[in-house]
Every structure is written in structure tokens, then in C-alpha cells.
Design an enzyme around this catalytic site. Structure first.
Site, PDB file in Angstrom:
ATOM      1  N   ASN A 398      34.542 -14.783  -9.306  1.00  0.00           N
ATOM      2  CA  ASN A 398      33.155 -15.183  -9.028  1.00  0.00           C
ATOM      3  C   ASN A 398      32.338 -15.309 -10.312  1.00  0.00           C
ATOM      4  O   ASN A 398      31.571 -16.263 -10.497  1.00  0.00           O
ATOM      5  CB  ASN A 398      32.490 -14.157  -8.098  1.00  0.00           C
ATOM      6  N   GLU A 433      36.446  -9.450   0.013  1.00  0.00           N
ATOM      7  CA  GLU A 433      37.701 -10.094  -0.352  1.00  0.00           C
ATOM      8  C   GLU A 433      38.897  -9.425   0.292  1.00  0.00           C
ATOM      9  O   GLU A 433      40.044  -9.608  -0.141  1.00  0.00           O
ATOM     10  CB  GLU A 433      37.872 -10.110  -1.876  1.00  0.00           C
TER      11      GLU A 433
END
Length: 778
Positions: A398, A433
Site C-alpha cells: 500500500n 489482508e
């Protein structure tokens, strides 16, 4: 003539059959000598025979409730009677007819009484022309609320207005046997509908109007109601079917054709079962059959199939219709098309139970399925394995490539996992995640093999990004079902602990229960030992991160975050031990230690620096802690000691805020019950991680939330992602409607703070305002 009629013997009694009497008198005709008299006698016999047949038919029709037929036969009787009267008057047989008339009158009276009783009709007579009632029977008077003696000699205007009386007289004046419906007045003033059959005759007192009447008030009402009901059924949007006692369709309204495509004539004689198909619930079918067999009303939602093959849902109600003896004669079914509603429900369920990004089941759906797996294994002594998979270094993806690449990575991994499951196995997004996988009927070796296959599959399929190919790996913790587990939570805790160990042992690994696990530094067991040691030695301390008012920049609150002070003096962040604490059920003890010290600091600051006494203090409490009544009671006792400082005194601002997160799942109503003692005491409530994909609007609806903390990943993207800005603005609007204060986490720079302030966010927390700091004066 009288002697001739007597024939030298006694006349038969009136109770004897009239026709037998007439046949016995047949030789008399031979003695008459006059052909005209003989012909008249024979005509009289014919007319009497027809009169008797009409009378018998009228009584029988009235008994069968066949009103029209009864009235028709009665009309015929009156015509025959008129012909007989004319024959008597216009012939020289007056003496003979007088004798015959006496018997006729007796017999007619008997038939008339039977007929009137069967037809529930009353009798009346009116003297003309003055219009006075001279005779009424009990039934006629009763129609109007009187006794017969109440009406004797009274004017007919008492019961009929001028128009109704004129209507009766006008029809009678037309000749024949009239029948007319009139409105009469009841004694109490209400209107009674009468059907009248009347005829004129003469007696020694002059002209008389005689007649019969039936009360048709109820019949008219029932007929009107039946017409209204019939019309309502025909125009109804609801499907209405009627079946016989064998459940064969005898009627279906136009809405049936509109919904199913079948013409009514095509389905008459069939049972409604032909509308059912392969996906119609067998349990629903059985419930309907059992209910109808027992004679009960049945209600169900049923999936049916139209003529063209498409499916539709109906809300079905079936009621049995019985006869006077209680036997079922028909069934009436009413169906309401709920296809659109069911589709909407299914879509809502899909949205509620599916992860919006990956399309996999979300955590809530996974928890429901896990409970089914658990119960199935308990019942059948079966086995299954749970794997929690975490994308390695996802935060780095990210940070380096942007959150849009992070989202693509999540979808990429989800697609690979879902596409390569064995039949019966399933996957879900567990949060962030993390993914959850369920493997059926595997021992330790099979579970490791299945998990390793998934790990290698992910590693062998890097995601393509604009910069090239981005390698992705996962770590997995696998727990095998064992009968000695207390519940599914214990099994999940085992998988989570093994995942933590796999991550800390170098990532891109699979750790499975039942095999050799690392006991070295970095393992869950080792981390848990450090937590236990820190708790015993008082090295678990709170670090306080400031929370500021975005409009003024003033610090108005802080959050107590758990830290372990290592023996070498360094501070170990919660990220390094909280998973181990949760996995080994130490998180409640961590919550207790940090909350106690946070309240103690609150009291100390209130005494030393009164200006800070109004500052709000946030403390994190896990569902495990809240579910422990003893720990909650201990916290309340300690809070009561600091009430005058920490709570600001009775009626002042409530300064201690319990911070909870929905990511741990569980029953929101049980959580609400566990929170209640703390809320009653005066603590306020903050909902953390709102917007991380796990947040539930039900928590917001069910719990008295005072603060809504916006998840950090959303805050970090408001500068460059318009869609995220829209989401944040939506959350702000929702919070305002619930009178909740918004707090943005992960505020890292002034530009983000300014944008959040412009969007209406109330408070900010992050490194831009200050890092978590341990109070060394504690």
C-alpha cells in the site's frame, strides 16, 4: 243435490287424500245426466289435479331453498285457483262445487301451511278500498316487529308508505299472480325488504287483497355482498384459486393467468402442485400437506414456476371451507407475488454477507458457516481444518504502490484462492489482508498439503502492475478440529496464533497444529511468555497519544495504548505482542492493566493540573474483557474510587471513553449487555476502525456510540482518492445524525488535517499531532 253428493254414505274426513275422495265421487258424474255438467265435472278434476301437483312442487322447492322455483309453482297455484273460482261462479255446479270447495280448502290449507313454513313466508290480508289490515299470521307480523293482534284493524300505511302500497296495488290490478319487492317499516323504524305475492278476492264483506310475503332483507344484503366479493376477486391483483376437497382447481381469477401465463381453462381439474419445480422447498411442501390434511389454515412462502419456465415467489395462504357437518368441501388459496421482495432480500443478504471488494463471503457470513462446520463435525465425528492466511508485507504494498494496487492485490489473491479450492471447501475474507479457508476431511498431513498448495499458488502468480510484476506471498496458520476444543473461537485462536508464528518466523510459511512448532524467540508461545512476564512484573504500561480538536488545534483527549517495557528499557509496541495475547487469552489481563493505569493517571493529573481534568481519556477494552463479569466489576470498583476526579463529579462531562472494535466479531446484543454496567456507571463509548471493511452499522444502531473513529486507511487516502473522500463525508453525515463525534486516525500531515476539518470531522489523532508517549511521572 246434497243428497246426491252424499251418495247414501258419510263424506270422507278432510285429512284423507283429496284425490282419492274425488275418484270415489266419479259415479256421481254419470247421474248428472247433463253433458255440460259432466264436462264441467271432468274439467274440475283436471284443474284440481294440476293444483295439487303445483302445491306439492312448491312445498318441495321451498324445502330445497330453491326460491325462484317455489315462487313459480305458487304463481301457478294462484292461477289454477282463479280458474276454479271462475268455473264455480260461471256454472250451475255451485252446489256441487261448494262440497268440493270445502275439501279443497282443507287440503289447500294443509299444503299452504307446509309451503309457508318451508319457504319461511308470512300471510296477510287487507280490506279494500279502505286499506285496513284484517288478517296477519305470526311470521308476517314478526317480520315487522309486531304480534298479529297488534296489526289487526290497523291501516296498511303503518307498515307501507304510499308509494309501496301503490306499487302493490298497481301490480295486482294488472292481473295474474304478481310478485313485487317493497320496502316496509319495522316497528323500531328500520327498513325491512319484503317480497310480496298478492291477489284480490271477494267475500261477504267486499273486496280483499290477500297475499304472502318473505323477508328478503338478508337475502338482498347477502346478494349484494356476494356481488361485491365476486367483483373484488375478479379485479384483485392477488391470485385467488379455489379447489375441491381433492385439491383439484375449480376456479382461478384473472390474476392467476397474469402471473403464471396459464389460461384458466388449462388448469381446471389440476392440482396446484404442477406449479412447483425442482427448487421448491421440500420442507415447505411437507408443511403445506400436513397442514391441509389436519384441516388447518396454512401460510408459507413458496417458489413456483410460470408457464414460460421462469421462477416466481408467492406469499401463500390456504384455508379450508367446511359444510354444516364440518367436512371439508373446498380450499381457498390466496397468493401474493413477492418475487421482487425476495430478490431484494437476497440482494441485501448478498451485500450483507459478501465482501464488497473481493466478492468472497465476509466475516459475518464466515462466522455463520464456521458454526455449521463445527456442529456438523460434532454430530458426525468428522473433521475439518481452518486456515487463516495473511498477505505478507501488505502495508508495504500500500505504501509503495498505493491503495489501488493494494485493492488489486486483495482481489488477485481472493480469485486465486476461490478458483483452486476442492469441492466443498470454501474461502472468505476475514478482515484487512486476512483470508479464512475451510478444508474438509483432512488430517494433519492433508491440511498441510492443501495449505502449502495455496501458498505456492499465490507465490507462483505475481500480480501485474504498471511497474511490472509484483511478487506476492502469504503466511498461513492452520488449526485442525479436535473434540476437546471448547468451541470454534478456540480453534480460531489456535489458527491465529499459528499465523502469528508463521509471520514472525520469516513469512511465506505454513504452520499447522499437530506438527512441530517453533519455540524460539519470535514464536507465539515466546511472545505470550513475554506478555505474561510483563504483566507479573508491572512492565505493561500505557503510552498516551493526543487527540486534538481539528477546528482549534487544542488537545482535548488522548488514547491509552499498550506497550511492554522490555528489560533493556526499550518499548515494545502492541503490534508485536497483541496477537499473541489474543491467541493465548491474555488480552483481558492486558486491558485491565492499561485501563487501571489510565484512570490512575487521570486522577493524578486532575489533582496536579486541574486544567487537564476535563480531558477525555480513551481506553481499549476487548470483547473477552467485557464478557468477564469479575473483571468488569473490578474496573467499576476502581473507577468509583476516582469518580470525583476522573468522572468530574456527578452530572459533569463523562470523561472516560471505552473504545471497542467490531473486528473481533461476536454477538452485538451480548456485547451490549456486557457493556451496560459500564455505561450505567458513566463511561462513554467509541466505535473504532469504522470503515475498515468489518465495521457494522448494526453496532451503530444497537449501541449508544458517542465517538466514531474513522479507520486510518481511509484517512491516509483522502488527499488523493475522491471516492474515499466521499466515504468519509458519508461517515461524518451518519455520525452527525446519531449525535456522535468523529475522530480521524492516522493523520500524518497538515494537508490531511485541513481536508478532514473541511469535511466536518471533529477530532484528529496521528503522528502529525504527536506520537504515543509513556508518562514517566506515572
Amino acid at each position: 243435490m246434497a243428497a246426491v253428493l252424499a251418495g247414501g254414505g258419510a263424506q270422507p274426513a278432510p285429512a284423507e287424500d283429496y284425490w282419492s275422495w274425488y275418484e270415489k265421487g266419479a259415479p256421481i258424474a254419470g247421474r248428472l245426466g247433463n253433458p255440460a255438467l259432466i264436462a264441467a265435472w271432468e274439467l274440475t278434476g283436471t284443474l284440481h289435479q294440476e293444483f295439487l301437483q303445483a302445491a306439492q312442487a312448491a312445498v318441495a322447492a321451498a324445502a330445497r331453498k330453491e326460491g325462484e322455483a317455489a315462487h313459480r309453482h305458487l304463481d301457478r297455484m294462484l292461477v289454477l285457483s282463479s280458474e276454479l273460482t271462475g268455473l264455480v261462479v260461471g256454472s250451475s255446479l255451485s252446489e256441487l262445487m261448494a262440497a268440493i270447495g270445502r275439501h279443497e280448502k282443507q287440503l289447500a290449507a294443509r299444503y299452504e301451511h307446509d309451503f309457508l313454513e318451508a319457504a319461511q313466508m308470512g300471510r296477510f290480508a287487507v280490506r279494500l278500498p279502505e286499506g285496513a289490515l284484517i288478517e296477519t299470521d305470526g311470521r308476517f307480523a314478526g317480520f315487522l316487529g309486531y304480534a298479529p293482534e297488534d296489526l289487526a284493524g290497523r291501516p296498511v300505511s303503518l307498515i307501507l308508505d304510499d308509494a309501496a302500497w301503490a306499487q302493490v296495488r298497481a301490480v295486482v290490478a294488472g292481473g295474474g299472480a304478481p310478485r313485487v319487492a317493497v320496502k316496509a317499516r319495522h316497528r323500531d323504524g328500520h327498513v325491512v325488504a319484503l317480497e310480496v305475492i298478492a291477489y284480490p278476492e271477494s267475500d261477504e264483506g267486499g273486496q280483499v287483497l290477500r297475499g304472502f310475503a318473505a323477508d328478503i332483507t338478508r337475502s338482498e344484503s347477502e346478494a349484494q355482498q356476494q356481488r361485491l366479493l365476486s367483483t373484488a376477486i375478479e379485479v384483485s391483483d392477488h391470485v385467488i384459486m379455489i379447489t375441491n376437497d381433492r385439491q383439484e382447481i375449480v376456479y382461478a381469477n384473472p390474476a392467476f393467468t397474469k402471473l403464471t401465463g396459464y389460461k384458466v381453462e388449462d388448469v381446471i381439474g389440476k392440482t396446484p402442485h404442477f406449479l412447483q419445480g425442482p427448487e421448491t422447498s421440500e420442507a415447505t411442501r411437507l408443511m403445506i400437506r400436513e397442514g391441509l390434511t389436519a384441516g388447518h389454515n396454512v401460510h408459507a412462502e413458496v417458489l413456483n414456476y410460470a408457464k414460460e419456465g421462469w421462477r416466481y415467489w408467492v406469499d401463500l395462504s390456504i384455508g379450508p371451507v367446511t359444510d354444516g357437518g364440518g367436512a371439508i368441501t373446498h380450499y381457498i388459496a390466496i397468493e401474493h407475488d413477492i418475487t421482487e421482495r425476495k430478490a431484494a432480500e437476497q440482494e441485501i443478504v448478498r451485500i450483507a454477507l459478501a465482501d464488497h471488494l473481493t466478492g468472497l463471503s465476509n466475516r459475518r457470513a464466515a462466522e455463520d458457516r464456521l458454526l455449521l462446520e463445527w456442529n456438523r463435525a460434532r454430530r458426525s465425528s468428522g473433521t475439518f481444518a481452518l486456515a487463516i492466511a495473511d498477505i505478507d508485507r501488505f502495508k508495504l504494498i500500500n505504501d509503495q504502490y498505493g491503495h489501488h494496487v493494494g485493492d488489486e492485490t486483495l482481489k488477485h489473491v481472493a480469485d486465486l484462492l476461490a478458483a483452486n479450492l476442492r469441492g466443498g471447501d470454501w474461502a472468505a475474507r476475514w478482515g484487512g489482508e486476512e483470508f479464512l479457508l475451510c478444508f474438509h476431511d483432512l488430517d494433519h498431513r492433508g491440511a498441510v498439503t492443501a495449505a502449502e498448495r495455496m501458498r505456492k499458488l499465490i507465490k507462483a502468480n505475481p500480480i501485474k502492475v504498471s511497474q511490472g510484476e509484483l511478487p506476492v506471498t502469504i503466511s498461513m496458520g492452520v488449526a485442525l478440529y479436535e473434540p476437546n476444543y471448547d468451541g470454534i473461537d478456540a480453534m480460531l485462536a489456535q489458527a491465529d496464533a499459528l499465523l502469528y508464528e508463521a509471520k514472525h518466523s520469516g513469512r511465506d510459511k505454513v504452520f499447522c497444529s499437530g506438527g512441530s512448532k517453533s519455540r524460539n524467540k519470535g514464536s507465539v508461545i515466546w511472545e505470550g511468555t513475554q506478555v505474561q512476564s510483563a504483566l507479573q512484573e508491572g512492565r505493561l504500561v500505557p503510552a498516551f497519544q493526543p487527540i486534538v480538536d481539528l477546528r482549534t488545534g487544542e488537545e482535548v483527549a488522548d488514547e491509552a495504548l499498550a506497550r511492554i517495557r522490555a528489560k533493556d528499557g526499550r518499548l515494545v509496541p502492541a503490534f508485536d505482542f497483541v496477537h499473541a495475547a489474543e491467541a493465548l487469552h491474555l488480552i483481558s489481563a492486558v486491558d485491565m492493566a492499561i485501563s487501571m493505569k489510565a484512570m490512575s493517571r487521570c486522577a493524578c493529573l486532575g489533582r496536579k493540573r486541574p486544567s487537564t481534568a476535563g480531558c477525555v481519556r480513551f481506553v481499549n477494552l476487548s470483547p473477552q474483557f467485557l464478557a468477564n463479569a469479575d473483571q468488569v466489576e473490578a474496573l467499576l470498583m476502581r473507577a468509583d474510587e476516582f469518580r470525583h476526579v476522573c468522572m468530574g463529579g456527578s452530572g459533569a462531562v463523562k470523561q472516560v471513553v471505552i473504545e471497542i472494535t467490531e473486528r473481533h466479531g461476536g454477538d452485538v446484543m451480548a456485547l451490549k449487555k456486557n457493556l451496560q454496567p459500564l455505561l450505567d456507571f458513566g463511561f462513554r463509548l467509541a466505535l473504532d476502525d469504522f470503515g475498515n471493511g468489518n465495521s457494522s452499522f448494526r453496532f451503530l444502531a444497537e449501541l449508544p456510540v458517542d465517538f466514531l473513529k474513522i479507520e486510518g486507511w481511509m484517512v491516509s487516502r483522502v488527499k488523493h482518492d475522491p471516492r474515499v473522500r466521499q466515504l468519509v463525508e458519508t461517515i461524518v453525515g451518519t455520525a452527525q445524525k446519531f449525535n456522535a463525534t468523529t475522530v480521524a486516525e492516522w493523520v500524518e500531515d497538515a494537508q490531511t488535517a485541513q481536508m478532514l476539518r473541511d469535511m466536518g470531522v471533529d477530532l484528529g489523532q496521528g503522528y502529525h499531532f504527536g506520537k504515543p508517549v509513556v508518562d514517566e511521572e506515572e
